[in-house]
Design a protein around this motif. Sequence first.
Motif, short mmCIF file in Angstrom:
data_model
loop_
_atom_site.label_atom_id
_atom_site.label_comp_id
_atom_site.label_asym_id
_atom_site.label_seq_id
_atom_site.Cartn_x
_atom_site.Cartn_y
_atom_site.Cartn_z
N GLY A 361 49.87 -52.36 -61.68
CA GLY A 361 50.68 -53.03 -60.67
C GLY A 361 50.40 -54.50 -60.55
N ALA A 362 49.79 -55.09 -61.59
CA ALA A 362 49.45 -56.52 -61.57
C ALA A 362 50.19 -57.23 -62.69
CB ALA A 362 47.95 -56.72 -61.70
N GLU A 363 51.48 -56.95 -62.81
CA GLU A 363 52.28 -57.53 -63.88
C GLU A 363 52.35 -59.05 -63.73
OE1 GLU A 363 56.64 -56.85 -66.00
OE2 GLU A 363 55.93 -55.53 -64.40
N LEU A 364 52.10 -59.75 -64.82
CA LEU A 364 52.07 -61.21 -64.81
C LEU A 364 53.07 -61.75 -65.83
CD1 LEU A 364 48.20 -61.69 -64.98
CD2 LEU A 364 49.59 -61.83 -62.93
N PRO A 365 53.59 -62.96 -65.59
CA PRO A 365 54.38 -63.61 -66.65
C PRO A 365 53.52 -63.74 -67.90
CG PRO A 365 54.59 -64.78 -64.56
CD PRO A 365 53.51 -63.77 -64.37
N LEU A 366 54.11 -63.46 -69.06
CA LEU A 366 53.33 -63.42 -70.30
C LEU A 366 52.65 -64.75 -70.60
CD1 LEU A 366 52.36 -61.87 -72.71
CD2 LEU A 366 54.51 -62.38 -73.87
N GLU A 367 53.36 -65.87 -70.35
CA GLU A 367 52.75 -67.17 -70.66
C GLU A 367 51.52 -67.41 -69.78
OE1 GLU A 367 56.16 -67.88 -67.75
OE2 GLU A 367 55.77 -66.67 -69.55
N LEU A 368 51.56 -66.92 -68.53
CA LEU A 368 50.41 -67.08 -67.63
C LEU A 368 49.27 -66.15 -68.05
CD1 LEU A 368 49.32 -68.42 -65.07
CD2 LEU A 368 50.32 -66.55 -63.75
N LEU A 369 49.61 -64.91 -68.40
CA LEU A 369 48.61 -63.96 -68.87
C LEU A 369 47.89 -64.51 -70.10
CD1 LEU A 369 47.41 -61.01 -68.80
CD2 LEU A 369 49.25 -60.42 -70.39
N THR A 370 48.67 -65.07 -71.03
CA THR A 370 48.09 -65.61 -72.26
C THR A 370 47.13 -66.76 -71.95
OG1 THR A 370 50.09 -65.02 -73.48
CG2 THR A 370 48.63 -66.65 -74.49
N LYS A 371 47.54 -67.64 -71.06
CA LYS A 371 46.69 -68.79 -70.74
C LYS A 371 45.38 -68.35 -70.09
CE LYS A 371 46.62 -73.33 -68.55
NZ LYS A 371 47.41 -74.44 -67.99
N LEU A 372 45.46 -67.41 -69.17
CA LEU A 372 44.24 -66.94 -68.50
C LEU A 372 43.35 -66.17 -69.46
CD1 LEU A 372 45.76 -65.86 -65.07
CD2 LEU A 372 44.11 -67.71 -65.45
N TYR A 373 43.96 -65.38 -70.36
CA TYR A 373 43.15 -64.64 -71.32
C TYR A 373 42.45 -65.59 -72.30
CZ TYR A 373 41.82 -60.98 -74.63
OH TYR A 373 41.12 -60.14 -75.44
N LEU A 374 43.13 -66.65 -72.70
CA LEU A 374 42.50 -67.64 -73.57
C LEU A 374 41.31 -68.30 -72.87
CD1 LEU A 374 45.64 -69.30 -75.18
CD2 LEU A 374 43.82 -68.12 -76.41
N LEU A 375 41.46 -68.57 -71.57
CA LEU A 375 40.34 -69.15 -70.82
C LEU A 375 39.16 -68.19 -70.82
CD1 LEU A 375 39.15 -71.30 -68.87
CD2 LEU A 375 40.16 -69.98 -67.00
N GLU A 376 39.42 -66.94 -70.54
CA GLU A 376 38.36 -65.95 -70.50
C GLU A 376 37.68 -65.79 -71.86
OE1 GLU A 376 37.87 -61.19 -69.42
OE2 GLU A 376 39.83 -62.15 -69.36
N LEU A 377 38.48 -65.84 -72.90
CA LEU A 377 37.98 -65.60 -74.25
C LEU A 377 37.24 -66.80 -74.82
CD1 LEU A 377 38.25 -63.28 -76.39
CD2 LEU A 377 40.18 -64.55 -77.32
N ARG A 378 37.76 -68.00 -74.59
CA ARG A 378 37.24 -69.19 -75.25
C ARG A 378 36.32 -70.04 -74.37
NH1 ARG A 378 39.88 -71.78 -78.98
NH2 ARG A 378 37.90 -72.89 -79.05
N HIS A 379 36.49 -69.98 -73.07
CA HIS A 379 35.71 -70.84 -72.17
C HIS A 379 35.13 -69.98 -71.05
CE1 HIS A 379 37.56 -74.19 -74.28
NE2 HIS A 379 38.75 -73.70 -73.99
#
Length: 583
Positions: A361-379
């Motif tokens: 139930g936490a559906e996010l816009p894909l571009e936002l999900l991608t940006k946050l996942y990149l932050l988590e993964l890389r920084h």
Amino acid sequence: MAKQTVSEARLFDDNPADEDLLGFDAIADVVARIVGSGGLDPVTVGIHSAWGGGKSTALNLIAKDLSALGHVLVVRIDPWEFENAEDMRGTLIAQVLDTLQSQLPVEETAKSKIVLEKLNELRKRIAWGRVAKVLITSAVTMSPGITDLVDALTPEARTGEADQVQQGMAGFREQFQALMDSMDGLARVVVLVDDLDRCLPPTIMATLESIKLFLSVKKMAFVIAADQNLIRDAVDVELSGAARGGFAKVYTEKIVQLPVTLPMLSIEQAEAYIALLLCNSGSATGGRYKEIVALSRKRRVEGKAPYVLPGQSDSEPTVATLTLAASIARGLAADIWRSPRSIKRFLNALAVREHLASLAGAELPLELLTKLYLLELRHDEAFQALAKQTKSERQGFIDAWEDWAQKIDGAKAPEGVKSDTREWAAHPPSLKDDADAIDRYLSVAATLKSDVRFGGAISAEQLELIELLAHPSDATRNAAVTQVVALPDDDQDIVVQGLCDQLARTNEPEPLIKALQQISDQVPRLVEPVTTALTAPAVLHTMQVHHVAYLAGLPAVIHALVGMTGGDEDVVRAALEALEENS
């Protein structure tokens, strides 16, 4: 316009591609021309790149080009598949001979009969080599039936021939050349060797010896796909004394006449590769997909970036697809991530995360999900700083972060944010107006895996280290071990525990065993937890004979192997021999 999504698309496997999406067609064409023309005869070409760099895909493209020539026979060999063979060298040579025999006509002729006799004579030599190995390593020296043993080890051998064949491999090369000369209509045999850098040093050496000492005759060509540094390290391990060191480099250079290094993907190439993957898993299939790939190849050759252009109206590739591909390519710009395999794995992880977030139930816009996942993964450090903010504090934290990234006068990076995040923060979409979406993402991140400090025990950096320590490449694993040794004690404990957890549920324990042994060897206080993990019954029963050599610094594990109930007899015997050697 349809909502952009990756979770509905198929996941991407690690298998090499048959279609060129990477711009390797020019390299494949050159290599195919070299090995197929006969200008250099014999010749060995090395296809080099790091892990996941597209070596196997390049071999597929080379094989495809060679198949169009007609007069070239392609033999595909993966030494890793038969690494545990008693005679690795003989097994590899036998595979080449079997493929050559497949070229003989179904109906036997006088000529084919002569060729078959030559093939069987060569098989006899291989069999004698295997017998010699047995003679050295067992009590079969007292057996009177050596010729019978040769017959048993020789496929399709004819009785009564053994005495006519010179014992051993001496003269094999000359006889193999005679066989090649007798193969009418066959101008070239090209042996493609894949996954050599996944093998243990003895297998690597046996493969190189087979090529150099026995099979390297006229009409033969070899293409070896491997990480050049790993191959040299393996040669170095197998050599001893004065032969070590620089000789490994000379040795490999004598075998490989033409080294070809696959390029690391540029941001533009990575962007095109991601876009093509997303198109292929979406609605652009069949003829339309081939058109997209062909246009991309044409623009790449002409140097016109971007290499993939949007389709007409809502057809693939859509603007949304290309925007997503560009964001991911920029986010994965570090060398460790910008390889074909790393890109596929990122897309798979993103798709799974998107799907699970939607179910929660936490559906996010894909571009936002991608940006946050990149932050988590890389920084990860900056991601943890963001996660630790209260909901009321988080908005100000993001505002300050993006103002600093946009270089607004007087703006400063908030605490916990380093300069390497500036590009990430400045890149759209902005997070300023999506506080609720960010809260949902943080909740999903804590639920999906335990690598979020505020909700679990393992950080993303530690999780990445564990993945590198489980890697089959010795060079990759060794670098990760060095990083672990430099960590604080608490972090070391977390990484070792993570490795131990993986050990209990993996079907390929060897890299994990090596990593745990190396870490405990350099950090003595970790010997006890490593020993506990390795002596678990489920782990002991996965061990093979060659694993025992890695356990010299962990005698308690060797004792456990000797005493395990229902264990493999060969493993128990190897453990006993190790105890005797160390006593």
